[in-house]
Design a protein around this motif. Structure first.
Motif, PDB file in Angstrom:
ATOM      1  N   GLU A 228      30.874 -43.142  23.307  1.00  0.00           N
ATOM      2  CA  GLU A 228      29.754 -42.235  23.569  1.00  0.00           C
ATOM      3  C   GLU A 228      29.848 -41.651  24.972  1.00  0.00           C
ATOM      4  O   GLU A 228      29.698 -40.429  25.157  1.00  0.00           O
TER       5      GLU A 228
ATOM      6  N   TYR B 239      38.460 -41.016  23.432  1.00  0.00           N
ATOM      7  CA  TYR B 239      37.679 -41.046  22.188  1.00  0.00           C
ATOM      8  C   TYR B 239      38.522 -40.713  20.961  1.00  0.00           C
ATOM      9  O   TYR B 239      38.125 -41.022  19.829  1.00  0.00           O
TER      10      TYR B 239
ATOM     11  N   ARG C  82      32.776 -39.046  25.228  1.00  0.00           N
ATOM     12  CA  ARG C  82      32.463 -37.730  24.652  1.00  0.00           C
ATOM     13  C   ARG C  82      31.483 -36.969  25.536  1.00  0.00           C
ATOM     14  O   ARG C  82      31.623 -35.769  25.750  1.00  0.00           O
TER      15      ARG C  82
ATOM     16  N   TYR D  80      28.148 -36.416  16.987  1.00  0.00           N
ATOM     17  CA  TYR D  80      28.590 -37.801  16.833  1.00  0.00           C
ATOM     18  C   TYR D  80      27.521 -38.809  17.253  1.00  0.00           C
ATOM     19  O   TYR D  80      27.449 -39.913  16.693  1.00  0.00           O
TER      20      TYR D  80
END
Length: 290
Positions: free
Chosen positions: A112, A102, A115, A149
């Protein structure tokens, strides 16, 4: 153009057939390791990964992630390497590669997931409460960053539950530390350098500080009642063990803690003990003022 596409298709078919042959034969893995065609190696790594042979997949991908940088397979190879370690239970290495992904591809296809799994890998690796909790703090930070995020992620609830679980682990460590201080109680130290008298003291102040910090840092913990009764006990015992000039003040602090506990936990299983502490502390205060 047509000939070019046909040649590419033929090459892909050859690679697939070779993969099937190698991956089902004896000594397949050694042949793959020595093979010079990186496209073939990549397809083999994917095949191993798909079959759940994550150690073999990871070994191949460790070599390939550097070679494939800048190619169409770069992102997938790095993410797949992280998942190979994750599926083996090597969570620290997995988290490292997820973070690598990431950081390298902040808007990548798997950003996504990378993370999320980076945080979950650290979560799964955290130790039991009695041990050092540095990795627990790191896991919380990673999961919080995931939610920052990707606030609308369908994995947000799971991430939040993991954070609550990790915070409970930190609370438990604080509780165990506070209880240890309480159980140690009073102590007699070595003689002073300036006198021959031994120095007396107690661990109740350390218990009180640790318990109060835990309640402040984690106000919604499910262990709040257990920590609160420990705090009340420690304040009472500190008053009992205090020198005369500090006894009244500390007994009054114990009485204040009694009211706070009773207001918050009126149906507590500890209420009989709580009332006894209040009665004894009040008696001390009364006698000191007579």
């Amino acid at each position: 153009m047509r000939d070019y596409l046909l040649n590419k298709m033929k090459k892909f078919i050859v690679i697939a057939l070779l993969s099937g042959a190698f991956l089902t034969s004896c000594g397949e893995y050694n042949k793959v390791i020595k093979y010079a065609d990186y496209e073939y190696k990549y397809e083999a790594a994917k095949s191993y990964f798909g079959k759940g042979q994550y150690t073999k997949a990871a070994t191949l991908l460790e070599e390939l992630v550097t070679i494939l940088k800048g190619t169409a397979n770069a992102e997938e190879s790095l993410y797949m390497l992280a998942m190979a370690y994750y599926n083996q239970g090597d969570y620290i290495t997995a988290s490292h590669y997820f973070a690598n992904y990431y950081t390298t591809y902040p808007r990548g296809t798997f950003a996504e997931l990378a993370r999320f799994h980076s945080g979950k890998a650290l979560f799964l690796d955290t130790p039991e409460p009695r041990l050092d909790q540095s990795s627990t703090y790191k896991a919380i930070q990673e999961l919080q960053m995931f939610m920052e995020y990707f606030p609308d992620s369908k994995r947000k609830t799971e991430a939040q539950l993991m954070i609550f679980n990790l915070q409970d682990k930190l609370v438990m460590k604080d509780y165990l530390s506070a209880k240890l201080y309480y159980d140690l109680g009073t102590y007699t130290g070595n003689a002073s350098m300036t006198t021959d008298r031994r120095i007396n003291g107690n661990n109740y102040l350390a218990c009180i500080t640790t318990a109060e910090n835990a309640l402040k840092d984690y106000p919604y913990t499910t262990m709040r009642e257990e920590i609160s009764i420990l705090l009340l006990r420690a304040k009472y015992e500190l008053g009992v063990e205090s020198v005369l000039e500090k006894k009244e003040e500390r007994m009054r602090e114990a009485i204040d803690e009694y009211y706070a506990f009773k207001n918050e936990f009126p149906e507590s299983k500890y209420m009989k003990e709580v009332e006894r502490i209040y009665k004894d502390a009040s008696k001390y205060v009364k006698e000191l003022n007579e």
